[in-house]
Scaffold this active site. Structure first.
Site, mmCIF file in Angstrom:
data_model
loop_
_atom_site.group_PDB
_atom_site.id
_atom_site.type_symbol
_atom_site.label_atom_id
_atom_site.label_comp_id
_atom_site.label_asym_id
_atom_site.label_seq_id
_atom_site.Cartn_x
_atom_site.Cartn_y
_atom_site.Cartn_z
ATOM 1 N N ARG A 1 -2.301 -46.523 32.479
ATOM 2 C CA ARG A 1 -3.457 -46.730 33.635
ATOM 3 C C ARG A 1 -4.279 -45.823 33.787
ATOM 4 N NH1 ARG A 1 -1.087 -50.327 38.465
ATOM 5 N NH2 ARG A 1 -3.294 -50.885 38.408
ATOM 6 N N HIS B 1 20.272 -54.586 29.374
ATOM 7 C CA HIS B 1 20.792 -53.801 28.526
ATOM 8 C C HIS B 1 22.132 -53.790 28.515
ATOM 9 C CE1 HIS B 1 20.913 -50.950 31.843
ATOM 10 N NE2 HIS B 1 21.676 -49.943 31.041
ATOM 11 N N LYS C 1 25.421 -53.185 24.939
ATOM 12 C CA LYS C 1 26.360 -52.147 24.622
ATOM 13 C C LYS C 1 27.374 -52.767 23.770
ATOM 14 C CE LYS C 1 25.706 -50.241 29.297
ATOM 15 N NZ LYS C 1 25.438 -49.033 29.287
ATOM 16 N N GLU D 1 28.809 -45.317 39.240
ATOM 17 C CA GLU D 1 27.822 -44.227 38.764
ATOM 18 C C GLU D 1 28.005 -43.043 39.545
ATOM 19 O OE1 GLU D 1 23.930 -45.803 37.143
ATOM 20 O OE2 GLU D 1 24.144 -47.209 39.017
ATOM 21 N N ASP E 1 20.018 -54.640 42.160
ATOM 22 C CA ASP E 1 19.900 -53.796 41.275
ATOM 23 C C ASP E 1 20.926 -53.814 40.225
ATOM 24 O OD1 ASP E 1 18.478 -51.587 39.668
ATOM 25 O OD2 ASP E 1 20.254 -49.965 40.315
ATOM 26 N N HIS F 1 23.490 -57.052 35.727
ATOM 27 C CA HIS F 1 24.664 -56.522 34.928
ATOM 28 C C HIS F 1 25.911 -56.967 35.010
ATOM 29 C CE1 HIS F 1 21.302 -54.117 33.764
ATOM 30 N NE2 HIS F 1 21.616 -53.249 34.719
ATOM 31 N N LYS G 1 26.673 -46.210 43.551
ATOM 32 C CA LYS G 1 26.163 -44.896 43.128
ATOM 33 C C LYS G 1 26.734 -43.739 43.904
ATOM 34 C CE LYS G 1 21.780 -46.409 41.808
ATOM 35 N NZ LYS G 1 21.788 -46.359 40.029
#
Ligand code: BG6
Length: 492
Positions: free
Chosen positions: A54, A182, A186, A220, A239, A244, A343
């Site tokens: 941008r 994604h 895997k 994570e 999220d 996932h 997390k």
């Protein structure tokens, strides 16, 4: 355009246009994925990568940043020769906002390649997806050879996701749309299909008769990193679970498609999502836990609390969620599926554990406990499959036994670099295979179920349980026996 060589297809004649070209995801995942496919010779000379920014692009800085993330197979920095070859393929173009005049340079660039496929990769906030699509259409840049890749999150509710879809499909047909998750790229996730559908061993044991429960965990050690604004609006449920974890659940639970074709696979996944038992105000209280991390020590490093990470005095956003759900169909009657993610956990690991039922009758004289079989599919950090089975301890003196793992370690068995998820998915986009991408109706069904969770949280006024960073989450602090399952099988 695809060409078959001995064992891999090679591709050329395409442009990949990355909106959000100077964003974190582009540097960390998209450019390195293209680089590795180039090193492997799967994409060759005739292609371009266009990074859209941008702001006025500072080319030297952007190039240096791309190079910083390009590692070779041995995790060494790219050599000069490798870099020079890749660098030639990159063009930076500014498009300040989605309007025809801002897109003039992009338009003239793409018009130089009338024979190339165009892959538009939207790695921007999803609120920009509609305006970008409309402008591309107005500029005449969309045709039968165009595809669009949409990064998550696609909206933040069922309504906003539907709205984005309406805008996208005014410019692109559904067969041109690739909604990326994604996790589906895997290697071990891919292998789930082979494991389930190419091994007779599991054909008759993959159901409520043989399986006690299934646990899907994505833990994570990282915190929210540079994404505070985005994360605080999403939280762990949107999220990670909405996409996932639900996708993993679909692959574990779906019926075999009769052929391995995109729509057949996606039809089966959709049926799973539709059969998920809606969460209610009552079940939310016993079957869900949400938490937020406080300061702590993660693998030897002292880290801040979530509130410090996002620079706020308060936030209701959860950084941990654990929930129990059921799939109301013949195969999975009353088998609990446990989904957990957080997390700043003790360490990074993701796995799917299939816990089989107890053996019907123990014939051994000592009557020592026989552990149930477990199939553990480890996605990360290492990619591995373990089947835990009871084995006799060698030696005289009667039958003594213990659980031992039959283990398949991908790296040991295949002795080659495993491609990153993004590499496989980008190649699938280039070759036009939508199997590993979500169809709109799947996305809708996932949102519908997730909204039963968010609604039930609101109705039951469920609040976050605080947990110390570097632990396995809030389980330890939960005294309610109804939720004691949360800590039961976290693995150290
Ligand atoms: C992303 C989430 O989709 O997946 C991140 O937005 C998360 O918050 C990431 O960290 C995890 O991916 P992986 O492949 O590192 O497990």
């Amino acid at each position: 355009m695809a060409k078959k060589t001995k064992d891999t297809e090679t591709f050329s004649n395409f442009n990949v246009v990355v909106f959000g070209g100077d964003g974190d995801l582009a540097f960390r995942k998209i450019y390195p994925a293209m680089f590795h496919r180039m090193l492997d010779g799967q994409i060759n000379d005739q292609f371009n990568i266009v990074g859209i920014t941008r702001k006025t692009p500072e080319i030297a800085t952007l190039d240096a940043k791309v190079r910083q993330f390009l590692l070779t197979i041995d995790d060494q920095p790219a050599t000069d020769e490798q870099w020079n070859k890749f660098h030639q393929k990159i063009t930076w173009i500014q498009a300040e906002k989605p309007d025809v005049s801002s897109y003039a340079e992009l338009t003239s660039f793409l018009n130089r390649f009338p024979e190339f496929d165009s892959i538009f990769y939207f790695s921007t906030p999803s609120s920009a997806f509609g305006p970008i699509s409309t402008t591309l259409k107005t500029c005449g840049l969309i045709n039968e050879r165009s595809k669009v890749v949409l990064e998550k999150p696609l909206g933040n509710s069922l309504a906003s996701s539907n709205q984005i879809n309406i805008e996208i499909t005014q410019a692109f047909a559904e067969h041109q749309v690739y909604r990326i998750d994604h996790y589906l790229g895997k290697e071990t996730v891919q292998n789930l299909m082979v494991l389930r559908f190419a091994n007779n061993l599991f054909q008759r044991t993959w159901d409520s008769i043989s399986i006690d429960n299934i646990q899907i965990t994505v833990s994570e050690s990282l915190g929210v990193e540079q994404r505070a604004v985005y994360y605080d609006q999403s939280g762990a449920l949107l999220d990670m679970v909405q996409n996932h974890l639900l996708q993993l659940l679909c692959l574990v639970a779906m019926e075999p498609p009769h052929v391995l074709e995109a729509d057949e696979v996606r039809n089966e996944k959709l049926k799973v999502l539709k059969a998920l038992r809606p969460m209610t105000k009552e079940s939310a209280l016993t079957d869900t836990v949400k938490g937020q991390y406080t300061r702590g020590n993660v693998q030897g490093t002292q880290v801040n609390s979530y509130l410090e990470d996002i620079g706020a005095y308060q936030s209701k956003t959860e950084t941990f969620v654990a929930l129990k759900t059921y799939i109301d169909n013949f195969r999975w009657k009353n088998v609990p599926f446990y989904l957990r993610t957080g997390k700043r956990m003790k360490k990074r690991y993701s796995e799917i554990v299939i816990n089989f039922k107890e053996i019907a009758h123990n014939i051994f004289p000592a009557k020592e406990k026989l552990n149930n079989n477990k199939l553990i599919i480890r996605l990360q950090p290492e990619e591995r499959i373990e089947l835990i089975q009871m084995t006799k301890i060698p030696g005289p003196g009667g039958y003594r036994y213990k659980p031992i793992a039959l283990s398949l370690d991908y790296m040991d068995s295949f002795k080659e670099r495993l491609p990153e998820a993004y590499e496989r998915l980008l190649i699938d986009v280039i070759r036009g295979n939508q199997t590993l991408f979500m169809r709109q109706d799947e996305l809708q069904a996932a949102w519908q179920w997730i909204e039963t969770v968010t609604d039930s949280w609101k109705q039951s006024q469920q609040t976050n349980v605080l947990y110390e960073a570097g632990t396995w989450g809030p389980g330890d602090s939960i005294l309610d026996p109804g939720t004691s399952w949360i800590t039961k099988s976290w693995r150290d």
